[in-house]
Design an enzyme around this catalytic site. Sequence first.
Site, PDB file in Angstrom:
ATOM      1  N   HIS A 153      -8.594   1.861  -0.654  1.00  0.00           N
ATOM      2  CA  HIS A 153      -9.052   1.818  -2.044  1.00  0.00           C
ATOM      3  C   HIS A 153      -9.004   0.399  -2.574  1.00  0.00           C
ATOM      4  O   HIS A 153      -8.179  -0.411  -2.146  1.00  0.00           O
ATOM      5  CB  HIS A 153      -8.205   2.740  -2.940  1.00  0.00           C
ATOM      6  CG  HIS A 153      -6.738   2.515  -2.821  1.00  0.00           C
ATOM      7  ND1 HIS A 153      -5.986   2.999  -1.765  1.00  0.00           N
ATOM      8  CD2 HIS A 153      -5.865   1.831  -3.598  1.00  0.00           C
ATOM      9  CE1 HIS A 153      -4.730   2.640  -1.910  1.00  0.00           C
ATOM     10  NE2 HIS A 153      -4.619   1.914  -3.019  1.00  0.00           N
ATOM     11  N   HIS A 173      -8.415  -1.709  -6.015  1.00  0.00           N
ATOM     12  CA  HIS A 173      -7.967  -1.674  -7.407  1.00  0.00           C
ATOM     13  C   HIS A 173      -8.887  -2.563  -8.243  1.00  0.00           C
ATOM     14  O   HIS A 173      -9.191  -3.696  -7.845  1.00  0.00           O
ATOM     15  CB  HIS A 173      -6.552  -2.240  -7.553  1.00  0.00           C
ATOM     16  CG  HIS A 173      -5.478  -1.440  -6.887  1.00  0.00           C
ATOM     17  ND1 HIS A 173      -4.647  -0.588  -7.595  1.00  0.00           N
ATOM     18  CD2 HIS A 173      -5.086  -1.358  -5.593  1.00  0.00           C
ATOM     19  CE1 HIS A 173      -3.776  -0.035  -6.754  1.00  0.00           C
ATOM     20  NE2 HIS A 173      -4.023  -0.494  -5.536  1.00  0.00           N
ATOM     21  N   GLN A 182       0.844  -1.203   0.000  1.00  0.00           N
ATOM     22  CA  GLN A 182       0.000   0.000   0.000  1.00  0.00           C
ATOM     23  C   GLN A 182       0.879   1.253   0.000  1.00  0.00           C
ATOM     24  O   GLN A 182       1.767   1.390   0.847  1.00  0.00           O
ATOM     25  CB  GLN A 182      -0.910   0.014   1.231  1.00  0.00           C
ATOM     26  CG  GLN A 182      -1.883   1.185   1.251  1.00  0.00           C
ATOM     27  CD  GLN A 182      -2.853   1.125   2.432  1.00  0.00           C
ATOM     28  OE1 GLN A 182      -2.677   0.337   3.364  1.00  0.00           O
ATOM     29  NE2 GLN A 182      -3.866   1.971   2.386  1.00  0.00           N
TER      30      GLN A 182
HETATM   31  P1  AMP Z   1      -1.551   1.280  -3.547  1.00  0.00           P
HETATM   32  O1  AMP Z   1      -0.108   1.185  -3.916  1.00  0.00           O
HETATM   33  O2  AMP Z   1      -2.272  -0.030  -3.468  1.00  0.00           O
HETATM   34  O3  AMP Z   1      -1.730   2.113  -2.283  1.00  0.00           O
HETATM   35  O4  AMP Z   1      -2.269   2.051  -4.722  1.00  0.00           O
HETATM   36  C1  AMP Z   1      -2.172   3.432  -4.894  1.00  0.00           C
HETATM   37  C2  AMP Z   1      -2.443   3.706  -6.340  1.00  0.00           C
HETATM   38  O5  AMP Z   1      -2.760   5.071  -6.471  1.00  0.00           O
HETATM   39  C3  AMP Z   1      -1.273   3.420  -7.273  1.00  0.00           C
HETATM   40  O6  AMP Z   1      -1.649   2.456  -8.240  1.00  0.00           O
HETATM   41  C4  AMP Z   1      -0.981   4.780  -7.905  1.00  0.00           C
HETATM   42  O7  AMP Z   1      -0.625   4.693  -9.262  1.00  0.00           O
HETATM   43  C5  AMP Z   1      -2.297   5.505  -7.716  1.00  0.00           C
HETATM   44  N1  AMP Z   1      -2.244   6.954  -7.647  1.00  0.00           N
HETATM   45  C6  AMP Z   1      -1.392   7.714  -6.912  1.00  0.00           C
HETATM   46  N2  AMP Z   1      -1.658   9.013  -7.080  1.00  0.00           N
HETATM   47  C7  AMP Z   1      -2.704   9.085  -7.937  1.00  0.00           C
HETATM   48  C8  AMP Z   1      -3.435  10.163  -8.519  1.00  0.00           C
HETATM   49  N3  AMP Z   1      -3.163  11.455  -8.235  1.00  0.00           N
HETATM   50  N4  AMP Z   1      -4.449   9.858  -9.381  1.00  0.00           N
HETATM   51  C9  AMP Z   1      -4.733   8.577  -9.671  1.00  0.00           C
HETATM   52  N5  AMP Z   1      -4.091   7.520  -9.150  1.00  0.00           N
HETATM   53  C10 AMP Z   1      -3.079   7.767  -8.302  1.00  0.00           C
END
Ligand code: AMP
Length: 113
Positions: free
Chosen positions: A99, A101, A93
Amino acid sequence: MNKDCIFCKIVAGEIPAKMAHRANGIMAIEDVNPQAPVHLLVFPERHVADIAEHTFKGSADEIACLMEIAAELGAKNAGGFRLVVNTGPDGGQTVGHLHVHVLAGRPLMWPPG
Ligand code: AMP
Ligand code: ZN
């Protein structure tokens, strides 16, 4: 709202995002760094750090809505889809706002890394 949280800033309109869904306190956006042809993020508008914190707060209805929306968005892809909830450092994370995915549009490997 958590003032240091990227997703809270998206909810507040302070950071732009490509919206895929928004209703009843739940939002879905396109991931900025997609790992598959379809890569959406579904999250509650209110700040919740992760799925573990959420469980302890006993908001089962909100979790159900989150998963329902994620599944509906995923099911638009005829070939199937995958829902992922990374949690904590070992879970990969990187954004501390719960969130889900939604990944689809290509065959996905198993097990994940
Ligand atoms: P996680 O690593 O499971 O916490 O997922 C976070 C996700 O948020 C990653 O896949 C990032 O690419 C995505 N992310 C980070 N910043 C943004 C943003 N401003 N808009 C859309 N997605 C984002
Ligand atoms: Zn947040």
